[in-house]
Enzyme design. Sequence first.
Site, short mmCIF file in Angstrom:
data_model
loop_
_atom_site.label_atom_id
_atom_site.label_comp_id
_atom_site.label_asym_id
_atom_site.label_seq_id
_atom_site.Cartn_x
_atom_site.Cartn_y
_atom_site.Cartn_z
N HIS A 14 38.48 39.93 37.50
CA HIS A 14 37.64 40.96 38.11
C HIS A 14 38.06 42.32 37.57
CE1 HIS A 14 40.14 42.41 41.82
NE2 HIS A 14 40.95 41.92 40.90
N CYS A 25 44.01 48.49 38.26
CA CYS A 25 42.95 47.58 38.71
C CYS A 25 41.58 47.95 38.15
CB CYS A 25 42.90 47.53 40.24
SG CYS A 25 44.38 46.80 40.96
N HIS A 29 41.20 42.28 34.60
CA HIS A 29 42.42 41.50 34.84
C HIS A 29 42.07 40.30 35.71
CE1 HIS A 29 42.09 44.12 38.37
NE2 HIS A 29 42.86 43.25 39.02
N HIS A 31 43.63 36.98 38.54
CA HIS A 31 44.61 36.55 39.54
C HIS A 31 44.50 35.05 39.75
CE1 HIS A 31 45.36 40.67 40.83
NE2 HIS A 31 44.05 40.86 40.92
N HIS A 69 37.55 30.20 37.82
CA HIS A 69 37.39 30.56 36.41
C HIS A 69 36.07 31.30 36.15
CE1 HIS A 69 40.84 27.92 36.05
NE2 HIS A 69 41.09 28.58 34.93
N GLU A 107 46.10 37.79 46.21
CA GLU A 107 45.97 37.94 44.76
C GLU A 107 47.32 37.73 44.07
OE1 GLU A 107 42.37 41.18 44.39
OE2 GLU A 107 44.42 41.90 44.35
#
Length: 117
Positions: A14, A25, A29, A31, A69, A107
């Site tokens: 995201h 952020c 990136h 998680h 994914h 996360e």
Amino acid sequence: MYRIAKEFHFSASHQLSHLPPDHQCARLHGHNYVVVVELAAPALNADGFVRDYHELAALKRYIDDRFDHRHLNDVLDGPSTAEALARHFFDWSRARWPEVAAVRVSETPKTWAEYRP
């Protein structure tokens, strides 16, 4: 009050592009998310459960099919924050199981967001 919880996992990317460009952020990136759904009931059902864990497999299928994914900005309407995910999974789960009391989304191993009405 009886309480049970079940944990689910998925990986996704995201980007919080509304943040300042120097915020980490704001960059693309990903998680390894952990979702915990909590159910509560003042009494057990005829089988001795709050809810049979097997019934919660529907949430696993939903997460696997729609979130795992994927790029969350393409999946969610609005921000792709842990807080927004917690609310999204709460609403989806509560519509199916009235015993749902809260959903937590992590996360990272050290951070959690929770939605509990």
